[in-house]
Every structure is written in C-alpha cells, then in structure tokens.
Write a protein that holds these residues in place. Sequence first.
Motif, PDB file in Angstrom:
ATOM      1  N   ASP A   1       0.853  -1.182   0.000  1.00 42.74           N
ATOM      2  CA  ASP A   1       0.000   0.000   0.000  1.00 42.74           C
ATOM      3  C   ASP A   1       0.896   1.241   0.000  1.00 42.74           C
ATOM      4  O   ASP A   1       1.208   1.790   1.048  1.00 42.74           O
ATOM      5  CB  ASP A   1      -0.900  -0.029   1.245  1.00 42.74           C
ATOM      6  N   PHE A   2       1.340   1.663  -1.194  1.00 43.59           N
ATOM      7  CA  PHE A   2       2.233   2.808  -1.286  1.00 43.59           C
ATOM      8  C   PHE A   2       1.516   4.079  -0.864  1.00 43.59           C
ATOM      9  O   PHE A   2       0.372   4.301  -1.216  1.00 43.59           O
ATOM     10  CB  PHE A   2       2.776   2.966  -2.712  1.00 43.59           C
ATOM     11  N   ARG A   3       2.231   4.916  -0.143  1.00 37.37           N
ATOM     12  CA  ARG A   3       1.676   6.184   0.335  1.00 37.37           C
ATOM     13  C   ARG A   3       2.607   7.340  -0.005  1.00 37.37           C
ATOM     14  O   ARG A   3       2.795   8.237   0.793  1.00 37.37           O
ATOM     15  CB  ARG A   3       1.438   6.107   1.832  1.00 37.37           C
ATOM     16  N   GLY A   4       3.201   7.300  -1.174  1.00 28.26           N
ATOM     17  CA  GLY A   4       4.088   8.365  -1.598  1.00 28.26           C
ATOM     18  C   GLY A   4       5.510   8.133  -1.159  1.00 28.26           C
ATOM     19  O   GLY A   4       5.904   7.039  -0.788  1.00 28.26           O
ATOM     20  N   VAL A   5       6.295   9.189  -1.177  1.00 28.47           N
ATOM     21  CA  VAL A   5       7.700   9.128  -0.789  1.00 28.47           C
ATOM     22  C   VAL A   5       7.807   9.543   0.673  1.00 28.47           C
ATOM     23  O   VAL A   5       7.414  10.647   1.036  1.00 28.47           O
ATOM     24  CB  VAL A   5       8.559  10.077  -1.660  1.00 28.47           C
ATOM     25  N   ASN A   6       8.344   8.671   1.502  1.00 28.94           N
ATOM     26  CA  ASN A   6       8.577   9.034   2.899  1.00 28.94           C
ATOM     27  C   ASN A   6       9.690  10.065   2.967  1.00 28.94           C
ATOM     28  O   ASN A   6       9.523  11.140   3.511  1.00 28.94           O
ATOM     29  CB  ASN A   6       8.921   7.791   3.722  1.00 28.94           C
ATOM     30  N   HIS A   7      10.854   9.710   2.415  1.00 29.71           N
ATOM     31  CA  HIS A   7      11.932  10.680   2.300  1.00 29.71           C
ATOM     32  C   HIS A   7      12.932  10.236   1.239  1.00 29.71           C
ATOM     33  O   HIS A   7      13.036   9.067   0.923  1.00 29.71           O
ATOM     34  CB  HIS A   7      12.630  10.936   3.642  1.00 29.71           C
ATOM     35  N   LEU A   8      13.623  11.188   0.711  1.00 24.70           N
ATOM     36  CA  LEU A   8      14.736  10.978  -0.201  1.00 24.70           C
ATOM     37  C   LEU A   8      15.968  11.439   0.551  1.00 24.70           C
ATOM     38  O   LEU A   8      15.994  12.556   1.080  1.00 24.70           O
ATOM     39  CB  LEU A   8      14.541  11.811  -1.473  1.00 24.70           C
ATOM     40  N   ALA A   9      16.972  10.602   0.669  1.00 17.20           N
ATOM     41  CA  ALA A   9      18.172  10.934   1.436  1.00 17.20           C
ATOM     42  C   ALA A   9      19.342  11.220   0.498  1.00 17.20           C
ATOM     43  O   ALA A   9      19.721  10.370  -0.298  1.00 17.20           O
ATOM     44  CB  ALA A   9      18.526   9.798   2.397  1.00 17.20           C
ATOM     45  N   LEU A  10      19.913  12.411   0.615  1.00 21.55           N
ATOM     46  CA  LEU A  10      21.046  12.851  -0.175  1.00 21.55           C
ATOM     47  C   LEU A  10      22.233  13.087   0.752  1.00 21.55           C
ATOM     48  O   LEU A  10      22.092  13.019   1.972  1.00 21.55           O
ATOM     49  CB  LEU A  10      20.686  14.141  -0.915  1.00 21.55           C
ATOM     50  N   VAL A  11      23.382  13.402   0.181  1.00 19.90           N
ATOM     51  CA  VAL A  11      24.578  13.669   0.974  1.00 19.90           C
ATOM     52  C   VAL A  11      25.032  15.095   0.681  1.00 19.90           C
ATOM     53  O   VAL A  11      25.152  15.486  -0.481  1.00 19.90           O
ATOM     54  CB  VAL A  11      25.705  12.663   0.651  1.00 19.90           C
ATOM     55  N   CYS A  12      25.292  15.857   1.749  1.00 19.52           N
ATOM     56  CA  CYS A  12      25.758  17.229   1.583  1.00 19.52           C
ATOM     57  C   CYS A  12      27.198  17.368   2.072  1.00 19.52           C
ATOM     58  O   CYS A  12      27.701  16.514   2.797  1.00 19.52           O
ATOM     59  CB  CYS A  12      24.850  18.206   2.329  1.00 19.52           C
ATOM     60  N   LYS A  13      27.838  18.461   1.677  1.00 21.10           N
ATOM     61  CA  LYS A  13      29.220  18.733   2.060  1.00 21.10           C
ATOM     62  C   LYS A  13      29.300  19.524   3.364  1.00 21.10           C
ATOM     63  O   LYS A  13      30.272  19.426   4.097  1.00 21.10           O
ATOM     64  CB  LYS A  13      29.914  19.511   0.935  1.00 21.10           C
ATOM     65  N   ASP A  14      28.256  20.320   3.654  1.00 15.84           N
ATOM     66  CA  ASP A  14      28.262  21.211   4.812  1.00 15.84           C
ATOM     67  C   ASP A  14      26.827  21.305   5.324  1.00 15.84           C
ATOM     68  O   ASP A  14      25.981  21.932   4.684  1.00 15.84           O
ATOM     69  CB  ASP A  14      28.792  22.581   4.369  1.00 15.84           C
ATOM     70  N   MET A  15      26.533  20.674   6.468  1.00 12.99           N
ATOM     71  CA  MET A  15      25.157  20.634   6.968  1.00 12.99           C
ATOM     72  C   MET A  15      24.639  22.026   7.310  1.00 12.99           C
ATOM     73  O   MET A  15      23.478  22.332   7.051  1.00 12.99           O
ATOM     74  CB  MET A  15      25.031  19.695   8.169  1.00 12.99           C
ATOM     75  N   ALA A  16      25.472  22.889   7.889  1.00 10.11           N
ATOM     76  CA  ALA A  16      25.023  24.240   8.232  1.00 10.11           C
ATOM     77  C   ALA A  16      24.590  24.996   6.976  1.00 10.11           C
ATOM     78  O   ALA A  16      23.547  25.662   6.963  1.00 10.11           O
ATOM     79  CB  ALA A  16      26.122  25.002   8.974  1.00 10.11           C
ATOM     80  N   ARG A  17      25.367  24.883   5.896  1.00  8.13           N
ATOM     81  CA  ARG A  17      25.024  25.540   4.629  1.00  8.13           C
ATOM     82  C   ARG A  17      23.757  24.935   4.045  1.00  8.13           C
ATOM     83  O   ARG A  17      22.908  25.639   3.494  1.00  8.13           O
ATOM     84  CB  ARG A  17      26.209  25.403   3.665  1.00  8.13           C
ATOM     85  N   THR A  18      23.594  23.627   4.189  1.00  2.26           N
ATOM     86  CA  THR A  18      22.400  22.941   3.685  1.00  2.26           C
ATOM     87  C   THR A  18      21.153  23.404   4.433  1.00  2.26           C
ATOM     88  O   THR A  18      20.116  23.674   3.828  1.00  2.26           O
ATOM     89  CB  THR A  18      22.591  21.411   3.785  1.00  2.26           C
ATOM     90  N   VAL A  19      21.248  23.505   5.755  1.00  2.00           N
ATOM     91  CA  VAL A  19      20.111  23.990   6.549  1.00  2.00           C
ATOM     92  C   VAL A  19      19.762  25.421   6.146  1.00  2.00           C
ATOM     93  O   VAL A  19      18.588  25.760   5.970  1.00  2.00           O
ATOM     94  CB  VAL A  19      20.401  23.888   8.063  1.00  2.00           C
TER      95      VAL A  19
END
Length: 176
Positions: free
Chosen positions: A5-23
């Motif tokens: 019973d698919f309910r869409g995308v829960n999450h897509l996980a990517l990789v960033c170089k700098d979490m502070a810049r990503t936020v």
Amino acid sequence: MAGIDFRGVNHLALVCKDMARTVEFYSGVLGMPLTKTIEIPGGGQHFFFDCGNGDSLAFFWFPNAPEAVPGVSAPAHRPDQGDIVSAHGSMNHVAFGVSPEHIERCVGALRDAGVDCTDVWNHDDSEWGVAREFTDDVYVRSVYFTDPDGISLELAAWTRALGVGDVRHEPRSLAD
C-alpha cells in the motif's frame, strides 16, 4: 509487488558537504522546515526537512565523504546549460511540486534570494519537449536550479491530469 500500500515518498536521502550551509539553503532560502536532526556515531549527521504533503527531504553529512564528481554522481549542468546525463544508479534531480498559479512567483522568489535559476519551462510533447509559450499542450511547467552542493533541483507544476494517452512509448535498452 502486489500487496504494498504505497503512500508516496517518505523521504529521499542525499549527501551534503556542509550541513550548516544545507540547513541555511533548504530552511532559510527555500523555506522548508527542519523537522528532525540525528547525530550519527562517528561524527556524521542526518537531518530531515518537510517538503510538503507529509514528504521529507533528508541529508546525510559525513566528515570523510568523497567529493562529488559532476557528470557521474550528478548531472554536470542545469538543463539550459549543457548535458544532464548522470551515471547509472545516480540521482539526476529532485523535483518539488508547486502550484501552477505560483510558478512564476517562484522564479522571482528564487532570484530575490540570489539563486541562479532558469525561466519557467513549458514542457509539452513537441519534438524538443518544451514550448516557448504556455498552451493547452503543456503538461508541466518547471524551474531548474541547484543547491550549494550542486544537487539539481526543480520546482514542477502539473498543469493537467495525466491520462492513458500520455503513456505512448515502449521502454528501450542498450540492446535495442
């Protein structure tokens, strides 16, 4: 597989170089609320952003992750700037759904925030797949840009419901 019973995308996980810049980019510029943060043993992090409709976009940050390889791990260019091919198993881009009524406003908001983006593209079934003007043949309107790590992003607005007539092509393989 039957029975899921698919309910869409829960999450897509990517990789960033700098979490502070990503936020700063995803929450500060794009306005996605930060909903969950996790510290990973060994010094890494895993953060989640609300991208609407109960879906999340997540990022890992690893202190020793290898550098990205444009043209392999992701496209080397935006669609209006060159080749968008990326390697098998790579993620080519993330498209976030937006309202068709707001797509033009999105371009202005991105540019006001200093984000280099395309004009609105009118995707249709013509030979080149894009029209200069919005017509009844346009099925989605898009704006393309990249995040600070070079991840290709799209804001996409469906302009009509898709139907049986929109599935007209046979899948191909290298053996064809």
